[in-house]
Design a protein around this motif. Sequence first.
Motif, PDB file in Angstrom:
ATOM      1  N   HIS A 226     -43.711  11.972  58.727  1.00  0.00           N
ATOM      2  CA  HIS A 226     -43.304  11.970  60.133  1.00  0.00           C
ATOM      3  C   HIS A 226     -43.547  13.303  60.841  1.00  0.00           C
ATOM      4  CE1 HIS A 226     -41.546   8.146  59.200  1.00  0.00           C
ATOM      5  NE2 HIS A 226     -40.854   8.067  60.333  1.00  0.00           N
TER       6      HIS A 226
ATOM      7  N   CYS B 123     -38.043  11.689  65.531  1.00  0.00           N
ATOM      8  CA  CYS B 123     -38.876  11.681  64.322  1.00  0.00           C
ATOM      9  C   CYS B 123     -39.786  10.459  64.385  1.00  0.00           C
ATOM     10  CB  CYS B 123     -38.008  11.580  63.076  1.00  0.00           C
ATOM     11  SG  CYS B 123     -36.762  12.868  63.014  1.00  0.00           S
TER      12      CYS B 123
ATOM     13  N   ASN C 108     -43.276   8.424  62.912  1.00  0.00           N
ATOM     14  CA  ASN C 108     -44.260   8.270  61.846  1.00  0.00           C
ATOM     15  C   ASN C 108     -45.655   8.638  62.377  1.00  0.00           C
ATOM     16  OD1 ASN C 108     -46.009   7.227  59.875  1.00  0.00           O
ATOM     17  ND2 ASN C 108     -44.421   5.787  59.229  1.00  0.00           N
ATOM     18  N   ASN C 109     -46.329   9.528  61.669  1.00  0.00           N
ATOM     19  CA  ASN C 109     -47.645   9.978  62.156  1.00  0.00           C
ATOM     20  C   ASN C 109     -48.679   8.861  62.188  1.00  0.00           C
ATOM     21  OD1 ASN C 109     -47.172  12.692  62.778  1.00  0.00           O
ATOM     22  ND2 ASN C 109     -47.061  13.162  60.600  1.00  0.00           N
TER      23      ASN C 109
ATOM     24  N   ALA D 215     -47.138   8.382  68.015  1.00  0.00           N
ATOM     25  CA  ALA D 215     -47.075   9.784  67.558  1.00  0.00           C
ATOM     26  C   ALA D 215     -48.195  10.588  68.217  1.00  0.00           C
ATOM     27  CB  ALA D 215     -47.180   9.843  66.033  1.00  0.00           C
TER      28      ALA D 215
END
Length: 382
Positions: free
Chosen positions: A136, A60, A62-63, A68
């Motif tokens: 995320h 997972c 974080n964008n 990412a």
Amino acid sequence: MTQDYVNTAESVDTDLFRHVVGHLASGVTVVTTRVDGRDYGMTASSVTSLSMDPPMMLACVNNSVPTAGAIERSGRYTVNVLGQTHGDLAYQFATPRQDKFAGVAVERGAGGIPMLAEAIASIECEVTEQVVGGTHSVFLGHVTAATAREGAPLTYFRGGFGRFEFERNDRAYERARDMVLSRVFAAGQVITVDELADCLDGDRAQAFYALTRLSGDGLVRRDPDRGYVIAPFDVRTSDDTFEARLAIELGVIDRVAGQCDPKLLAEARHHLDTMSRYLVDDHFEDFHAYLDANYAFHEAIVALSGNPLLIAAFGSLSIKNVMARSFGMTAQSSAAFLAVQRDLLEALESGDADAARRAAKAYCEMAKARTRQVLALTGGQV
Ligand SMILES: Cc1cc2nc3c(=O)[nH]c(=O)nc-3n(C[C@H](O)[C@H](O)[C@H](O)COP(=O)(O)O)c2cc1C
């Protein structure tokens, strides 16, 4: 990419959630990738295995962090599991900066993705799906390669790094293993978690841990109907194990003879010297110390291949347990075992592939014969 996030009317307060969810302890990893000629890496604890067959992981991310987008573009990531002494690495990779890999020993996996050389495990993944959850992205990854080495993990709990409490469990495992090796339990005998906990004067958690590790060692089998069963040790198991090691070593000799990494050869020589300190005059001075050195010697030889899958295959043979149940049943041994392993090393050092093959085969035959002798002494099946 699928957008599944639903903002429900009622939500727990964010600060409260952060505090409460911090009670969920986890391991610590560095997730790495590479795209457009640049390496990316970030500390991540929201990483877990997803499925065994097919083998899958999820991470997972974080964008808003560069890693990412990098994973999205490269379609690959590697999960590097940190060991208990790697708190510095965890901080380094949790701080946004250009030179995250400064001073970090790196090896390269598929697609040139950096793998932290010191990590206790590396799991290489190809992204199969990207799911968005809140801030995320969840990257589902098909596992293409995985390696692990000895070492205790770094843990994360309520914002702090810590260690995994192994000692009690390790002691329980070691005692249970000694019981199996010294035949307190008969081959084929069923043993329950409660029975083992009683034998160890311990609790069920320790007994469960011991049985799980003994299963990994091949000393106990998990039977779907009967539960944990003491695995019989016989000539077949011994032959299969020593022949599997021989097959790996012959493959290594074919690949590398004449061009061996001198550092690994020096490491192998060091382990051979250690072995000779513990096998003196046909007698083990300290069998377990000999066994550790013997294992490290053969691991160094397999490592000459530079192929982590072969090293993992060697590790999966549980050779130490086979040797403990054959060589280790008596302090009596033979200096000939040392001599033939020295022949193997010297042949590799001088680049003589034929001599190395001969020595590897001879060592395998001697080891198999030793098991037959020990089994004959102890009544057929251990
Ligand atoms: C122990 C620990 C665990 C973390 N776990 C995650 C995580 O699972 N996912 C995430 O997006 N960030 C996580 N972070 C934060 C990232 O490491 C941090 O945002 C990092 O700077 C991102 O790297 P980048 O900016 O180079 O992409 C964690 C940080 C720490 C210290």
